[in-house]
Design a protein around this motif. Structure first.
Motif, short mmCIF file in Angstrom:
data_model
loop_
_atom_site.label_atom_id
_atom_site.label_comp_id
_atom_site.label_asym_id
_atom_site.label_seq_id
_atom_site.Cartn_x
_atom_site.Cartn_y
_atom_site.Cartn_z
N GLN A 36 2.25 -2.42 -0.83
CA GLN A 36 1.02 -2.94 -1.44
C GLN A 36 -0.18 -2.10 -1.02
N ASN A 39 -0.08 1.01 -3.06
CA ASN A 39 -0.52 0.71 -4.44
C ASN A 39 -2.02 0.46 -4.51
N ASP A 40 -2.57 -0.26 -3.53
CA ASP A 40 -4.02 -0.51 -3.50
C ASP A 40 -4.79 0.80 -3.37
N CYS A 41 -4.32 1.68 -2.52
CA CYS A 41 -4.99 2.99 -2.34
C CYS A 41 -4.97 3.78 -3.65
N LEU A 42 -3.83 3.78 -4.31
CA LEU A 42 -3.72 4.52 -5.57
C LEU A 42 -4.55 3.87 -6.67
N ASP A 43 -4.55 2.52 -6.72
CA ASP A 43 -5.35 1.82 -7.74
C ASP A 43 -6.83 2.08 -7.56
N ASN A 44 -7.29 2.12 -6.31
CA ASN A 44 -8.71 2.30 -6.00
C ASN A 44 -9.09 3.77 -5.79
N ASN A 45 -8.09 4.63 -5.81
CA ASN A 45 -8.30 6.06 -5.57
C ASN A 45 -9.09 6.27 -4.27
#
Length: 119
Positions: A36, A39-45
């Motif tokens: 998670q 995924n959060d890092c990738l979603d928020n760049n």
């Protein structure tokens, strides 16, 4: 289904055990939490700061405070139930003792009345 890799990293055993316990206490697993985070890092760049900014620790503190509050609420309910149960039992005992005492007093009063009429 896309191929996946096994990612490894080094961490102190104590920290890993605490992290797994924290994940478990939140109905998750360490792997699920780490996925998670990715995924959060990738979603928020954006990668959370590792330079002394303890925003992650603040979240953990909030989670711990929430768990403590929930636990205290449960303990309060149990204490209230225990008090109510014991109070009801104690009041029942007191009522029974009072009724017994009143009965004895009535008997003694009737006995005294009978003696005074006999005079």
């Amino acid at each position: 289904m896309a191929d996946k890799i096994l990612a490894t990293f080094r961490i102190e055993p104590e920290k890993w055990e605490l992290f797994k316990a924290l994940a478990t206490s939140n109905n998750s697993t360490a792997s699920a939490v780490l996925l998670q985070v990715v995924n959060d890092c990738l979603d928020n760049n954006q990668i959370p700061s590792t330079s002394g900014n303890h925003a992650g620790l603040d979240k953990v503190e909030v989670l711990i405070d929430k768990r403590i509050e929930e636990s205290l609420d449960k303990v309060k309910v149990l204490i209230d139930e225990h008090i109510e149960k014991n109070l009801a039992a104690s009041l029942g005992e007191v009522r029974s003792q009072l009724e017994e005492s009143f009965s004895e007093v009535r008997s003694q009063l009737e006995e005294l009345r009978g003696k005074s009429k006999a005079r």
